[in-house]
Design a protein around this motif. Structure first.
Motif, mmCIF file in Angstrom:
data_model
loop_
_atom_site.group_PDB
_atom_site.id
_atom_site.type_symbol
_atom_site.label_atom_id
_atom_site.label_comp_id
_atom_site.label_asym_id
_atom_site.label_seq_id
_atom_site.Cartn_x
_atom_site.Cartn_y
_atom_site.Cartn_z
ATOM 1 N N LYS A 1 0.377 -1.404 -0.457
ATOM 2 C CA LYS A 1 -0.244 0.128 0.292
ATOM 3 C C LYS A 1 0.785 1.059 -0.263
ATOM 4 C CE LYS A 1 -3.318 -2.149 2.622
ATOM 5 N NZ LYS A 1 -4.735 -1.917 4.297
ATOM 6 N N VAL A 2 0.907 2.163 -1.014
ATOM 7 C CA VAL A 2 0.793 3.583 -0.804
ATOM 8 C C VAL A 2 -0.126 4.230 0.267
ATOM 9 C CG1 VAL A 2 2.073 5.453 -1.964
ATOM 10 C CG2 VAL A 2 2.374 3.001 -3.052
ATOM 11 N N LEU A 3 0.821 4.721 1.930
ATOM 12 C CA LEU A 3 -0.272 5.355 2.136
ATOM 13 C C LEU A 3 -0.402 6.884 1.589
ATOM 14 C CD1 LEU A 3 0.293 3.660 5.656
ATOM 15 C CD2 LEU A 3 -1.585 2.987 3.892
ATOM 16 N N ASP A 4 -1.400 7.272 2.092
ATOM 17 C CA ASP A 4 -0.914 9.195 1.728
ATOM 18 C C ASP A 4 -1.054 9.743 2.942
ATOM 19 O OD1 ASP A 4 -1.678 11.370 0.344
ATOM 20 O OD2 ASP A 4 -3.750 11.717 0.456
ATOM 21 N N GLY A 5 0.301 11.380 2.732
ATOM 22 C CA GLY A 5 0.033 11.174 4.065
ATOM 23 C C GLY A 5 1.398 12.595 4.032
ATOM 24 N N PRO A 6 2.010 13.158 5.042
ATOM 25 C CA PRO A 6 2.903 14.000 4.872
ATOM 26 C C PRO A 6 4.363 12.990 4.859
ATOM 27 C CG PRO A 6 2.483 14.461 6.607
ATOM 28 C CD PRO A 6 1.573 13.501 6.147
#
Length: 308
Positions: A273-278
């Motif tokens: 998974k590529v997790l969205d966020g900074p």
């Protein structure tokens, strides 16, 4: 349109096919023993460099050897030889070491005979500086010579033993959770990514990857399969997507440089998974043939698709 996106790539090695899941947001982890331990370590440039944690009490209950052998990882390199001094690493609730040696700090939480620790070390020539036991700098006894490099400084309080490296400081142990590693943005994001792990390593010292962490999630029984998790931080969402693709390919078709074994013979049911966020995190979950695989491969810079 959803504001938080997660790109999910699922590999089902047993069936030989893949599937695409709809985007879902990454959930923050609940309070875990790992987060509790991080809450006792001050967030500094040094303590962020490397972290090793083990929830000893949970792992010693898992009687199968592959689990119990890893139960005191957070207190490495201490072993059974330290029991004569009252330091019984496998009696702890958990242990954690943070920072690069010789400036590291260690907490062995609970289960320690602190009176025996104090008296035993003083017999070896340790001296008290306030409540800190300091190893002698001039020693001739073989036992002291073998112990002093492992235990340069110690504090024994309540049922806990705290250890600092030769250049370490006990100010890196804190009671202020707000200034701790548990409150550090990157570390907290990685902990959320790892989930409820019984043992984990976190490193921020590799040039090609801003941060990499590996762990094994809590098994319900000794016979349970090991659910390994790898979390890596990247400089941008695009970089994370590239990294996810590389890791996906490595798990599917790559081989270990060290053992020459195919990664898909060591890991199955892999989800990337590529997790969205900074922090631009990539999370890889898998069923591992052994709970030690991800730790061994991190140590030998052989994690699937991660350029260490």
């Amino acid at each position: 349109m959803r504001s938080t996106a997660v790109i999910i790539i699922t590999l089902l090695f047993l069936s030989g096919c893949g599937s695409q899941e709809p985007p879902v947001p990454a959930a923050a982890a609940a309070a875990t023993p790992f987060l509790t331990a991080l809450g006792r370590i001050s967030a500094t440039d040094n303590t962020r460099k490397q972290i090793v944690f083990s929830e000893t009490a949970a792992m010693v209950k898992l009687t199968e050897g592959r689990w119990s052998q890893m139960a005191a990882r957070g207190a490495q390199p201490f072993g059974p030889e330290m029991e004569q001094f009252g330091i019984v690493t496998k009696a702890a609730n958990w242990s954690i070491t943070a920072g690069a040696a010789p400036s590291h700090v260690m907490i062995i939480d609970g289960g320690q005979d602190t009176a025996l620790v104090k008296s035993s070390l003083q017999k070896l020539g340790y001296t008290l500086d306030g409540d800190i036991l300091k190893a002698p700098t001039d020693y001739h006894e073989a036992l002291t010579a073998s112990i002093a490099p492992l235990l340069p400084q110690a504090r024994a309080t309540g049922s806990d033993v705290l250890v600092a490296g030769r250049s370490g400081t006990f100010t890196d142990v804190t009671t202020d959770a707000g200034t701790s590693l548990a409150a550090d943005a990157r570390v907290k994001a990685i902990v959320d990514c790892l989930g409820d792990v019984v043992t984990a390593d976190v490193y921020t010292t590799f040039k090609a990857v801003p941060a990499v962490a590996v762990g094994v999630r809590r098994p319900q029984t000794s016979a349970a399969t090991a659910q390994a998790v790898v979390c890596t931080a990247w400089t941008s969402t695009d970089a994370a997507k590239v990294a996810a693709s590389q890791q996906e390919n490595a798990y599917a078709t790559g081989s270990s440089r060290r053992s020459q074994k195919a990664y898909n013979s060591m890991y199955s049911a892999v989800t990337v998974k590529v997790l969205d966020g900074p922090q631009h995190l990539v999370q890889v979950l898998s069923t591992a043939g052994s709970p030690s695989y991800v730790f061994d491969q991190l140590n030998t810079r052989d994690l699937p698709g991660v350029p260490l």
